[in-house]
Motif scaffolding. Structure first.
Motif, short mmCIF file in Angstrom:
data_model
loop_
_atom_site.label_atom_id
_atom_site.label_comp_id
_atom_site.label_asym_id
_atom_site.label_seq_id
_atom_site.Cartn_x
_atom_site.Cartn_y
_atom_site.Cartn_z
N THR A 155 6.92 -3.07 5.40
CA THR A 155 8.17 -2.32 5.48
C THR A 155 8.29 -1.82 6.92
O THR A 155 7.28 -1.67 7.62
CB THR A 155 8.14 -1.13 4.50
OG1 THR A 155 6.91 -0.44 4.69
CG2 THR A 155 8.22 -1.62 3.05
N LYS A 186 -6.12 9.20 5.90
CA LYS A 186 -6.96 7.99 5.79
C LYS A 186 -7.01 7.38 4.38
O LYS A 186 -7.87 6.53 4.10
CB LYS A 186 -8.41 8.27 6.27
CG LYS A 186 -8.51 8.65 7.73
CD LYS A 186 -8.37 7.43 8.61
CE LYS A 186 -8.77 7.70 10.04
NZ LYS A 186 -7.73 8.22 10.90
N ILE A 214 0.89 -1.16 0.00
CA ILE A 214 0.00 0.00 0.00
C ILE A 214 0.93 1.21 0.00
O ILE A 214 1.84 1.28 0.84
CB ILE A 214 -0.91 0.04 1.26
CG1 ILE A 214 -1.81 -1.20 1.33
CG2 ILE A 214 -1.74 1.32 1.25
CD1 ILE A 214 -2.71 -1.25 2.57
N ARG A 226 -2.31 -0.80 13.66
CA ARG A 226 -3.52 0.00 13.88
C ARG A 226 -4.72 -0.65 13.18
O ARG A 226 -5.86 -0.50 13.62
CB ARG A 226 -3.25 1.40 13.30
CG ARG A 226 -4.22 2.44 13.62
CD ARG A 226 -4.03 2.95 15.03
NE ARG A 226 -5.19 3.72 15.44
CZ ARG A 226 -6.33 3.20 15.89
NH1 ARG A 226 -6.46 1.90 16.00
NH2 ARG A 226 -7.33 3.98 16.24
#
Ligand SMILES: CC(C)(COP(=O)(O)OP(=O)(O)OC[C@H]1O[C@@H](n2cnc3c(N)ncnc32)[C@H](O)[C@@H]1OP(=O)(O)O)[C@@H](O)C(=O)NCCC(=O)NCCS
Length: 155
Positions: A119, A93, A83, A128
């Motif tokens: 990473t 977000k 991502i 989270r």
């Protein structure tokens, strides 16, 4: 700010490769040696992205026509590969929106777990989101942390 998440197309490949290199240079570089960053960037190209569009699932986050993030994953393998969010758009977000889109696809496919190699800079982000550490891994000089999340409790 209106962000849209959609599947990536071949026409996105150039911007994806450019954004990826920028993220590695500006964000990942704080956690990795210059040698590791050099090795990492060497493999990022439009051609490589186009090739990989066929063997994994890709999504992009766009604001108007601007690419502000992307994700690569494989529902079949139960794994998120990456991502990446545009450095000027962090902590808004976008990463979570990309993740939520993917998690939905894993759930629809009936997967019980999601695996990934985080990473070093992204471990807190994935924690989270409910991932736990499972060990270490490395691709060449790039050290990573194996993580996984069980989807069983959140169906
Ligand atoms: C990791 C990354 C994708 C996070 O994207 P982002 O859009 O900034 O993250 P979000 O705004 O969606 O954050 C979601 C939550 O995670 C937290 N978070 C985000 N980045 C974090 C970090 N580096 N460490 C700890 N927590 C983090 C946010 O504070 C937020 O928490 P909240 O729900 O309590 O508010 C982004 O920093 C990035 O592209 N990093 C470089 C590329 C990379 O290494 N990607 C991972 C490859 S496996």
């Amino acid at each position: 700010m209106e962000i849209t998440i959609r599947k990536a197309k071949k026409a996105d490949a150039k911007s994806i490769a450019e954004l990826h290199k920028k993220v590695v240079r500006e964000v990942n570089s704080e956690f990795y040696s210059p040698e590791a960053i050099k090795e990492w960037i060497k493999d990022i190209s439009e051609t490589n992205v186009i090739y990989q569009l066929h063997n994994s699932d890709w999504i992009v986050a766009v604001e108007d026509d601007k690419l502000v993030g992307f994700g690569q994953y494989s529902v079949i393998d139960g794994e998120i590969y990456q991502i990446n969010v545009e450095p000027n758009f962090l902590k808004q977000k976008i990463g979570k929106s990309l993740y939520d889109y993917m998690e939905d696809k894993f759930k629809i496919a009936g997967k019980e777990k999601i695996f990934l190699n985080a990473t070093l800079n992204a471990v807190g982000f994935y924690q989270r989101l409910g991932f736990v550490r499972k060990g270490k891994n490395a691709i060449g000089l790039v050290n990573m942390i194996k993580m996984e999340k069980s989807l069983r409790d959140s169906q």
